[in-house]
Design an enzyme around this catalytic site. Structure first.
Site, PDB file in Angstrom:
ATOM      1  N   ILE A  79     -24.001  -6.367  10.343  1.00 16.78           N
ATOM      2  CA  ILE A  79     -24.404  -6.378   9.129  1.00 16.78           C
ATOM      3  C   ILE A  79     -26.129  -6.055   8.936  1.00 16.78           C
ATOM      4  O   ILE A  79     -26.825  -5.461   8.135  1.00 16.78           O
ATOM      5  CB  ILE A  79     -24.123  -7.868   8.371  1.00 16.78           C
ATOM      6  N   CYS A  83     -16.694  -9.196   2.078  1.00 18.11           N
ATOM      7  CA  CYS A  83     -16.153  -7.667   1.949  1.00 18.11           C
ATOM      8  C   CYS A  83     -14.999  -7.396   1.039  1.00 18.11           C
ATOM      9  O   CYS A  83     -15.053  -6.613   0.186  1.00 18.11           O
ATOM     10  CB  CYS A  83     -16.351  -6.815   3.414  1.00 18.11           C
ATOM     11  N   THR A 102     -18.131 -12.500  12.266  1.00 19.64           N
ATOM     12  CA  THR A 102     -17.292 -12.538  10.990  1.00 19.64           C
ATOM     13  C   THR A 102     -16.117 -13.157  11.752  1.00 19.64           C
ATOM     14  O   THR A 102     -15.554 -13.802  10.844  1.00 19.64           O
ATOM     15  CB  THR A 102     -17.042 -11.021  10.946  1.00 19.64           C
ATOM     16  N   ASN A 112     -16.276  -1.682   4.946  1.00 18.59           N
ATOM     17  CA  ASN A 112     -16.656  -3.340   4.694  1.00 18.59           C
ATOM     18  C   ASN A 112     -17.897  -3.697   4.877  1.00 18.59           C
ATOM     19  O   ASN A 112     -18.379  -4.630   4.174  1.00 18.59           O
ATOM     20  CB  ASN A 112     -15.511  -4.004   5.698  1.00 18.59           C
TER      21      ASN A 112
END
Ligand SMILES: NC(=O)c1ccc[n+]([C@@H]2O[C@H](COP(=O)([O-])OP(=O)(O)OC[C@H]3O[C@@H](n4cnc5c(N)ncnc54)[C@H](OP(=O)(O)O)[C@@H]3O)[C@@H](O)[C@H]2O)c1
Length: 319
Positions: A16, A128, A165, A272
């Site tokens: 990210i 997401c 994540t 995402n």
């Protein structure tokens, strides 16, 4: 002369964080002044160095040591990482756009409440799955009062999911369900969230299936408002799409949402990453526009003006 930009930082140098760096580099309103992780040899830090961006492996201490370097910081660490640093950022007077599912600040879905960024020092970009589903679910909830239950299931390519994540997967589920409840009015106990990561080497675009249970819906009422929400969303997430036609069978509306990314750092199938990063950049640019529009007198200095108008004084004990 180059137009002034807002100085921003990133904490978290994984999937990210590194994709955000590429998006900031394309921005007309933001410039990255500090790219911060906790591992000097991470791929993200190496990439940032090669781009000439100042980096640090000192985590939040990098911002404590340079409290004036950034007016806004994107947190791309983990939910626990953000919970641990949120008070420090608040004491430094640095605005936070939080991409972890920590839920420290109020929840933000740009097509619904982008203005949160102007009012709060810490905004949470949900997840997401939340950014993919809530713009549509919110339209459905605004038209039909008696939704009984909502379920969403997102399907992601495995190379789009970083370790953080996976580490905060419980926060993913609870934050997504809570946000769906907040933006639809449906009780959290009647919201179900699921996530599937592709096990094969196939690289699917992000696909989210929404199922909304309610009786006696006229689905035709949905189409025009949904089209206008889609148009608004595509202004900052160009790869957002509804696959086929929403259907209504056995008291369930089913809508398939796919997101294809812009391929800034990670490949295009990783919608995402793209959808939450595009949402985060969108609200940061909104804030930058507000701040930069105040700079009528160039000689006063944009950053001093930001400090005067938007910041609390740094807490000297922490700084
Ligand atoms: N991937 C997605 O689809 C997605 C979508 C939306 C939101 N998110 C959220 O975004 C966050 C990042 O996800 P990701 O997929 O990018 O994971 P990732 O690739 O594992 O990246 C996380 C990065 O943050 C660093 N980090 C963790 N704690 C830190 C701390 N206290 N100080 C400094 N750096 C720290 C990690 O460093 P190390 O390398 O040393 O561990 C790693 O580089 C997660 O909270 C996730 O839930 C992910």
């Amino acid at each position: 002369m180059d137009k002034p930009k807002l100085n921003v930082g990133i904490i978290g140098t994984g999937k990210i964080g590194t994709d955000l760096l590429f998006k900031i580099n394309k921005s007309q309103k933001l410039q990255c002044k500090l790219f911060v992780g906790r591992n000097a040899s991470s791929e993200g830090i190496k990439k940032a160095k090669s781009m000439g961006i100042p980096t640090s492996d000192k985590s939040v201490d990098a911002f404590v040591k340079n409290p004036r370097a950034c007016d806004l910081v994107f947190d791309a660490t983990s939910a626990n990482g953000h919970r641990a640093s949120a008070d420090t950022f608040a004491s430094l007077g640095i605005k936070i756009v939080d991409l972890t599912p920590a839920q420290v600040g109020p929840l933000c879905i740009p097509t619904i409440n982008a203005n949160q960024i102007l009012q709060c020092n810490n905004v949470n970009m949900v997840t997401c799955g939340g950014q993919a589903s809530i713009p549509v679910l919110n339209v459905v909830a605004s038209l039909f009062n008696d939704i009984e239950a909502i379920s969403i299931e997102s399907h992601l390519a495995s190379d789009s999911v970083g370790q953080a994540t996976l580490d905060n997967i419980d926060d993913y589920y609870s934050t997504t369900a809570n946000a769906i409840s907040v933006f639809t009015g449906v009780d959290k106990d009647n919201v179900n969230v699921d996530l599937k990561v592709e096990r094969s080497s196939w690289k699917p675009d992000m696909l989210t299936t929404l199922r909304i249970k309610l009786a006696n819906a006229n689905i035709n009422e949905l189409f025009a408002p949904l089209q206008s929400r889609l148009a608004a969303l595509r202004e900052h997430v160009p790869g957002y799409n509804i696959v086929g036609t929403p259907s209504y069978r056995d008291d369930v509306i089913e809508i398939l949402v796919s997101v294809r990314g812009q391929g800034d750092w990670i490949p295009e199938h990783a919608g995402n990453l793209d959808i939450i990063n595009s949402a985060a950049i969108h609200v940061a640019e909104l804030y930058a526009s507000k701040v930069l529009s105040l700079s009528d007198n160039e000689s006063e200095g944009i950053h001093q003006k930001i400090a005067n108008l938007f910041r609390r004084e740094p807490n000297t004990e922490t700084a």
